[in-house]
Design an enzyme around this catalytic site. Structure first.
Site, PDB file in Angstrom:
ATOM      1  N   ASP A 148     -10.635 -21.658 -15.790  1.00 41.53           N
ATOM      2  CA  ASP A 148     -11.788 -22.518 -16.089  1.00 41.53           C
ATOM      3  C   ASP A 148     -13.148 -21.815 -16.016  1.00 41.53           C
ATOM      4  O   ASP A 148     -14.164 -22.362 -16.425  1.00 41.53           O
ATOM      5  CB  ASP A 148     -11.784 -23.743 -15.147  1.00 41.53           C
ATOM      6  N   HIS A 182      -4.547 -15.029 -15.113  1.00 37.69           N
ATOM      7  CA  HIS A 182      -3.920 -15.832 -16.173  1.00 37.69           C
ATOM      8  C   HIS A 182      -4.868 -16.065 -17.347  1.00 37.69           C
ATOM      9  O   HIS A 182      -4.710 -17.017 -18.098  1.00 37.69           O
ATOM     10  CB  HIS A 182      -3.408 -17.165 -15.598  1.00 37.69           C
ATOM     11  N   CYS A 210      -4.473 -10.486 -36.200  1.00 38.62           N
ATOM     12  CA  CYS A 210      -5.178  -9.194 -36.084  1.00 38.62           C
ATOM     13  C   CYS A 210      -5.542  -8.851 -34.637  1.00 38.62           C
ATOM     14  O   CYS A 210      -5.997  -7.760 -34.353  1.00 38.62           O
ATOM     15  CB  CYS A 210      -6.431  -9.174 -36.964  1.00 38.62           C
ATOM     16  N   CYS A 213      -9.517 -13.524 -40.662  1.00 40.54           N
ATOM     17  CA  CYS A 213      -8.409 -12.905 -41.415  1.00 40.54           C
ATOM     18  C   CYS A 213      -7.381 -13.940 -41.858  1.00 40.54           C
ATOM     19  O   CYS A 213      -6.406 -13.592 -42.528  1.00 40.54           O
ATOM     20  CB  CYS A 213      -7.736 -11.823 -40.570  1.00 40.54           C
ATOM     21  N   GLU A 239      -1.477 -28.786   1.625  1.00 44.66           N
ATOM     22  CA  GLU A 239      -0.017 -28.879   1.738  1.00 44.66           C
ATOM     23  C   GLU A 239       0.558 -27.535   2.165  1.00 44.66           C
ATOM     24  O   GLU A 239      -0.032 -26.490   1.893  1.00 44.66           O
ATOM     25  CB  GLU A 239       0.610 -29.218   0.373  1.00 44.66           C
TER      26      GLU A 239
HETATM   27  C1  BJW Z   1      -5.898 -27.897  -2.883  1.00 46.93           C
HETATM   28  C2  BJW Z   1      -6.783 -28.915  -3.133  1.00 46.93           C
HETATM   29  C3  BJW Z   1      -8.054 -28.734  -2.609  1.00 46.93           C
HETATM   30  C4  BJW Z   1      -5.002 -29.494  -4.079  1.00 46.93           C
HETATM   31  N1  BJW Z   1      -8.339 -27.636  -1.906  1.00 46.93           N
HETATM   32  N2  BJW Z   1      -6.201 -26.808  -2.200  1.00 46.93           N
HETATM   33  C5  BJW Z   1      10.198 -14.091 -10.398  1.00 46.93           C
HETATM   34  C6  BJW Z   1      10.963 -15.100  -9.828  1.00 46.93           C
HETATM   35  C7  BJW Z   1      11.081 -16.334 -10.458  1.00 46.93           C
HETATM   36  C8  BJW Z   1      10.424 -16.585 -11.670  1.00 46.93           C
HETATM   37  C9  BJW Z   1       9.660 -15.583 -12.203  1.00 46.93           C
HETATM   38  C10 BJW Z   1       9.564 -14.362 -11.579  1.00 46.93           C
HETATM   39  N3  BJW Z   1       8.728 -13.570 -12.318  1.00 46.93           N
HETATM   40  C11 BJW Z   1       8.328 -14.275 -13.398  1.00 46.93           C
HETATM   41  C12 BJW Z   1       8.893 -15.497 -13.360  1.00 46.93           C
HETATM   42  C13 BJW Z   1       8.695 -16.538 -14.381  1.00 46.93           C
HETATM   43  C14 BJW Z   1       7.390 -17.294 -14.233  1.00 46.93           C
HETATM   44  C15 BJW Z   1       7.341 -18.013 -12.889  1.00 46.93           C
HETATM   45  O1  BJW Z   1       6.745 -17.587 -11.927  1.00 46.93           O
HETATM   46  N4  BJW Z   1       7.954 -19.181 -12.821  1.00 46.93           N
HETATM   47  C16 BJW Z   1       7.938 -19.982 -11.575  1.00 46.93           C
HETATM   48  C17 BJW Z   1       7.349 -21.362 -11.849  1.00 46.93           C
HETATM   49  C18 BJW Z   1       9.308 -20.007 -11.003  1.00 46.93           C
HETATM   50  N5  BJW Z   1       6.266 -16.378 -14.352  1.00 46.93           N
HETATM   51  C19 BJW Z   1       5.829 -15.982 -15.534  1.00 46.93           C
HETATM   52  O2  BJW Z   1       6.394 -16.320 -16.576  1.00 46.93           O
HETATM   53  C20 BJW Z   1       4.630 -15.072 -15.545  1.00 46.93           C
HETATM   54  N6  BJW Z   1       4.907 -13.917 -16.336  1.00 46.93           N
HETATM   55  C21 BJW Z   1       5.617 -12.868 -15.864  1.00 46.93           C
HETATM   56  O3  BJW Z   1       5.940 -12.779 -14.705  1.00 46.93           O
HETATM   57  O4  BJW Z   1       5.909 -11.935 -16.825  1.00 46.93           O
HETATM   58  C22 BJW Z   1       6.994 -11.028 -16.571  1.00 46.93           C
HETATM   59  C23 BJW Z   1       8.301 -11.810 -16.629  1.00 46.93           C
HETATM   60  C24 BJW Z   1       8.480 -12.785 -17.592  1.00 46.93           C
HETATM   61  C25 BJW Z   1       9.678 -13.522 -17.622  1.00 46.93           C
HETATM   62  C26 BJW Z   1      10.665 -13.285 -16.662  1.00 46.93           C
HETATM   63  C27 BJW Z   1      10.456 -12.299 -15.688  1.00 46.93           C
HETATM   64  C28 BJW Z   1       9.264 -11.556 -15.689  1.00 46.93           C
HETATM   65  C29 BJW Z   1       3.460 -15.782 -16.216  1.00 46.93           C
HETATM   66  C30 BJW Z   1       2.968 -16.930 -15.433  1.00 46.93           C
HETATM   67  C31 BJW Z   1       1.900 -17.670 -16.233  1.00 46.93           C
HETATM   68  C32 BJW Z   1       1.449 -18.948 -15.555  1.00 46.93           C
HETATM   69  N7  BJW Z   1       0.699 -19.723 -16.480  1.00 46.93           N
HETATM   70  C33 BJW Z   1       0.095 -20.968 -16.017  1.00 46.93           C
HETATM   71  C34 BJW Z   1      -0.599 -21.641 -17.228  1.00 46.93           C
HETATM   72  C35 BJW Z   1      -1.875 -20.892 -17.609  1.00 46.93           C
HETATM   73  C36 BJW Z   1      -2.516 -21.485 -18.814  1.00 46.93           C
HETATM   74  C37 BJW Z   1      -2.966 -22.889 -18.612  1.00 46.93           C
HETATM   75  O5  BJW Z   1      -3.867 -23.150 -17.790  1.00 46.93           O
HETATM   76  O6  BJW Z   1      -2.435 -23.745 -19.302  1.00 46.93           O
HETATM   77  O7  BJW Z   1      -0.863 -20.672 -14.985  1.00 46.93           O
HETATM   78  S1  BJW Z   1       1.242 -22.070 -15.233  1.00 46.93           S
HETATM   79  C38 BJW Z   1       0.118 -22.633 -14.001  1.00 46.93           C
HETATM   80  O8  BJW Z   1       0.602 -22.211 -12.713  1.00 46.93           O
HETATM   81  C39 BJW Z   1      -1.192 -21.865 -14.251  1.00 46.93           C
HETATM   82  C40 BJW Z   1      -1.620 -21.542 -12.842  1.00 46.93           C
HETATM   83  O9  BJW Z   1      -2.529 -20.467 -12.855  1.00 46.93           O
HETATM   84  C41 BJW Z   1      -0.312 -21.226 -12.173  1.00 46.93           C
HETATM   85  C42 BJW Z   1      -0.360 -21.349 -10.661  1.00 46.93           C
HETATM   86  O10 BJW Z   1      -0.616 -22.652 -10.283  1.00 46.93           O
HETATM   87  P1  BJW Z   1      -1.573 -22.950  -9.037  1.00 46.93           P
HETATM   88  O11 BJW Z   1      -2.934 -22.459  -9.318  1.00 46.93           O
HETATM   89  O12 BJW Z   1      -0.934 -22.493  -7.808  1.00 46.93           O
HETATM   90  O13 BJW Z   1      -1.649 -24.565  -9.120  1.00 46.93           O
HETATM   91  P2  BJW Z   1      -0.627 -25.649  -8.542  1.00 46.93           P
HETATM   92  O14 BJW Z   1      -0.912 -26.931  -9.222  1.00 46.93           O
HETATM   93  O15 BJW Z   1       0.762 -25.156  -8.563  1.00 46.93           O
HETATM   94  O16 BJW Z   1      -1.035 -25.745  -7.012  1.00 46.93           O
HETATM   95  C43 BJW Z   1      -2.283 -26.241  -6.596  1.00 46.93           C
HETATM   96  C44 BJW Z   1      -2.353 -26.150  -5.084  1.00 46.93           C
HETATM   97  O17 BJW Z   1      -3.621 -26.583  -4.681  1.00 46.93           O
HETATM   98  C45 BJW Z   1      -1.323 -27.047  -4.376  1.00 46.93           C
HETATM   99  O18 BJW Z   1      -0.635 -26.282  -3.403  1.00 46.93           O
HETATM  100  C46 BJW Z   1      -2.177 -28.127  -3.719  1.00 46.93           C
HETATM  101  O19 BJW Z   1      -1.658 -28.560  -2.466  1.00 46.93           O
HETATM  102  C47 BJW Z   1      -3.485 -27.411  -3.538  1.00 46.93           C
HETATM  103  N8  BJW Z   1      -4.663 -28.266  -3.531  1.00 46.93           N
HETATM  104  N9  BJW Z   1      -6.113 -29.904  -3.902  1.00 46.93           N
HETATM  105  C48 BJW Z   1      -7.348 -26.713  -1.746  1.00 46.93           C
HETATM  106  N10 BJW Z   1      -8.996 -29.705  -2.804  1.00 46.93           N
HETATM  107 ZN    ZN Z   2      -7.445 -12.277 -37.236  1.00 48.35          ZN
END
Ligand code: BJW
Ligand code: ZN
Length: 255
Positions: A117, A132, A143, A163, A228
Site C-alpha cells: 500500500d 511483495h 515488453c 506496445c 493474535e
Molecule cells: C494486527 C492488527 C493491528 C490485525 N496491529 N497486528 C514454503 C512452505 C510452504 C509454502 C511455501 C513455501 N515457500 C513458498 C510457498 C508458497 C507460498 C506460501 O507461503 N504459501 C503459504 C500461504 C503456505 N509462497 C509463495 O508463493 C511466495 N513465492 C515463493 O516463495 O516463490 C518461490 C516458490 C514458489 C512456489 C513454491 C515454492 C517456492 C510468494 C508469496 C506472495 C504473497 N502474496 C500476497 C499477495 C500480494 C498481492 C496483494 O496484495 O494482493 O502477499 S498473499 C498475502 O499474504 C500478501 C501479504 O503480503 C502476505 C502476508 O500476509 P500478512 O501481511 O501476514 O497478513 P495476514 O492477513 O496474514 O495477517 C495479518 C496479521 O495482522 C494477523 O496476524 C493479525 O492478527 C494481525 N493484526 N490487526 C497489529 N491493528
Molecule cells: Zn509493453
C-alpha cells in the site's frame, strides 16, 4: 484489562525500549496488520480479511490473471482506490520516527514490508524493502515496462501498455518468486541485526515468515507485536499481544 495484564504489558514495553536502546541495528518486518488501523483490510482475518471474501486462487495467482485479466485488474484497481483514501496511522508514523532516530545515532535500520500500500513511505519511511511489490507500479506482460500508475480508476481493464500488451500490478502473487535483490537485502538485514521486530504479520507466508527465524539464528533478540498468536510467537524473546497503532507510539515515546 486486568491489573496483572497491564503490569505485564508495561514490563514488555520497558523491555522493548531497552532492547531498542541497546541494539546497534534493528530490522523490522511489517505485515497487513500494521495498515489495519488505517482501514485497509488484512488478508486472513476470519471476518474482515480479503481471503474471507475472495478466493486468492481466483485473484492473486498468475493463473488467475491468465484466465481472467479483467477481473483481476478490476479487483486491484478497487484496492488502489481504497488505499488512496486511507492515511498512515500512528504505527506507521512511529516507525518513520524510529528510523530517523536510529540513523541520526549512526545505528543500522532496515524496514522490510510485505505491504503493497506504500503507507510506510507516506508516513516518511524513505527506503523500505517491498518484499511483495506495490499496488502503485504496474508492469507490461509483453515488453516488461514498469510504470508508476496513479490514475484511478483505469480507463480499461486490463490496462494496456503503449506496445499493446496487458499491464498487471507489480505485486508478488502466490507461486511467483520475490524480487531477487530485495529478498537478498532482507535476508542479509535479518541475519546481521541485533534486534528483529515482527509486526502485524501472521507469519505464514514464505519466504517472509522465515526472516524471524533467520534473525534468531544469527543471534538477534526478537520481538513480535500482534493481537493474535502466530507460528513465530513461541520462538521470540518478547511477544506482545496488541495492535501496532497503539503500542508502537507507546514504545517509542520519550517518557
Ligand atoms: C494486527 C492488527 C493491528 C490485525 N496491529 N497486528 C514454503 C512452505 C510452504 C509454502 C511455501 C513455501 N515457500 C513458498 C510457498 C508458497 C507460498 C506460501 O507461503 N504459501 C503459504 C500461504 C503456505 N509462497 C509463495 O508463493 C511466495 N513465492 C515463493 O516463495 O516463490 C518461490 C516458490 C514458489 C512456489 C513454491 C515454492 C517456492 C510468494 C508469496 C506472495 C504473497 N502474496 C500476497 C499477495 C500480494 C498481492 C496483494 O496484495 O494482493 O502477499 S498473499 C498475502 O499474504 C500478501 C501479504 O503480503 C502476505 C502476508 O500476509 P500478512 O501481511 O501476514 O497478513 P495476514 O492477513 O496474514 O495477517 C495479518 C496479521 O495482522 C494477523 O496476524 C493479525 O492478527 C494481525 N493484526 N490487526 C497489529 N491493528
Ligand atoms: Zn509493453
Amino acid at each position: 484489562m486486568t491489573r496483572d495484564v497491564a503490569l505485564q504489558l508495561d514490563e514488555q514495553i520497558r523491555t522493548i525500549r531497552r532492547l531498542l536502546h541497546e541494539a546497534s541495528s534493528v530490522t523490522i518486518l511489517t505485515g497487513a496488520g500494521v495498515s489495519a488501523e488505517s482501514g485497509i483490510p488484512t488478508f486472513r482475518d476470519a471476518q474482515t480479511g480479503l481471503w474471507a471474501k475472495y478466493d486468492p486462487r481466483e485473484l492473486a495467482t498468475p493463473q488467475a490473471f491468465a484466465r481472467d485479466p479483467a477481473l483481476v485488474t478490476r479487483w486491484y484497481d478497487e484496492r488502489r482506490r481504497k488505499c488512496a483514501d486511507c492515511k498512515p496511522n500512528p504505527g506507521h508514523l512511529a516507525l518513520a520516527r524510529l528510523q530517523d532516530e536510529f540513523e541520526a545515532a549512526g545505528k543500522g535500520f532496515t524496514l522490510i514490508t510485505q505491504n503493497v500500500d506504500r503507507l510506510h513511505q507516506r508516513a516518511g519511511s524513505w527506503n523500505p524493502l517491498e518484499l511483495h511489490g506495490t499496488l502503485w507500479v504496474w508492469r507490461c506482460t509483453t515488453c516488461g515496462e514498469e510504470r508508476e500508475e496513479r490514475q484511478i480508476p483505469f480507463s480499461a481493464h486490463p490496462p494496456r501498455c503503449g506496445c499493446g500488451g496487458m499491464r498487471r500490478p507489480g505485486v508478488v502473487w502466490f507461486g511467483e518468486t520475490l524480487p531477487e535483490s530485495v529478498l537478498a537485502a532482507a535476508w542479509q538485514a535479518a541475519e546481521s541485526c541485533g534486534l528483529f521486530m515482527s509486526l502485524g504479520t501472521s507469519s505464514v507466508v514464505e519466504p517472509a515468515a522465515s526472516l524471524g527465524r533467520v534473525a534468531a539464528a544469527g543471534g538477534a533478540k526478537t520481538v513480535e507485536i500482534n493481537p493474535e498468536a502466530t507460528p513465530l510467537s513461541s520462538g521470540v524473546d518478547v511477544s506482545v499481544r496488541g495492535t501496532t497503532g497503539s503500542l508502537l507510539p507507546m514504545i517509542l515515546s520519550q517518557d
